[in-house]
Design a protein around this motif. Structure first.
Motif, mmCIF file in Angstrom:
data_model
loop_
_atom_site.group_PDB
_atom_site.id
_atom_site.type_symbol
_atom_site.label_atom_id
_atom_site.label_comp_id
_atom_site.label_asym_id
_atom_site.label_seq_id
_atom_site.Cartn_x
_atom_site.Cartn_y
_atom_site.Cartn_z
ATOM 1 N N CYS A 87 0.944 -1.123 0.079
ATOM 2 C CA CYS A 87 -0.328 0.105 0.130
ATOM 3 C C CYS A 87 0.832 1.525 0.242
ATOM 4 O O CYS A 87 0.530 2.041 -0.329
ATOM 5 C CB CYS A 87 -0.846 -0.191 1.076
ATOM 6 N N CYS A 89 0.900 4.217 -3.274
ATOM 7 C CA CYS A 89 -0.156 5.729 -3.204
ATOM 8 C C CYS A 89 0.868 6.713 -3.917
ATOM 9 O O CYS A 89 2.087 6.304 -3.247
ATOM 10 C CB CYS A 89 0.158 6.271 -1.661
ATOM 11 N N LEU A 108 1.318 7.439 2.464
ATOM 12 C CA LEU A 108 1.200 5.314 4.115
ATOM 13 C C LEU A 108 2.783 6.088 3.898
ATOM 14 O O LEU A 108 3.093 5.908 2.928
ATOM 15 C CB LEU A 108 0.714 4.892 3.169
ATOM 16 N N CYS A 158 -4.063 1.935 -2.675
ATOM 17 C CA CYS A 158 -3.843 1.049 -1.347
ATOM 18 C C CYS A 158 -4.422 -0.307 -0.783
ATOM 19 O O CYS A 158 -4.014 -0.523 -0.657
ATOM 20 C CB CYS A 158 -3.789 1.612 0.236
ATOM 21 N N CYS A 171 -4.004 -3.853 -1.239
ATOM 22 C CA CYS A 171 -3.052 -4.647 0.275
ATOM 23 C C CYS A 171 -4.082 -6.217 0.131
ATOM 24 O O CYS A 171 -5.089 -6.465 -0.514
ATOM 25 C CB CYS A 171 -4.399 -4.013 1.146
#
Length: 76
Positions: free
Chosen positions: A21, A25, A30, A59, A63
């Motif tokens: 993630c 981004c 993050l 993100c 995941c």
């Protein structure tokens, strides 16, 4: 047309700190925690710059464990 702001919610206990993630981004908001770990001993992801998220959900899409939820809030 209003502007949208994103809010990222990470399930800290399920996150295994894979860093996907963070890399995905586009706004670089993050990061993995440096000192805190979850119950499994992993450094988890967190939103480090609160007001810059545009809600793109990159993100959450990458995941592998579905630990990230992105909400969009319309600013007035």
């Amino acid at each position: 047309m209003g502007k949208f702001r994103g809010i990222i919610v990470v399930d800290r206990e399920r996150c295994k700190g894979c860093n996907l993630c963070v890399v995905a981004c586009p706004l670089h908001i993050l990061a993995l925690t440096e000192k805190q770990v979850n119950k499994k001993g992993y450094h988890y992801a967190e939103q480090v710059q609160k007001d810059l998220c545009n809600g793109c959900s990159s993100c959450g899409v990458v995941c592998p464990d579905g630990c990230i939820t992105v909400y969009k809030k319309k600013e007035e």
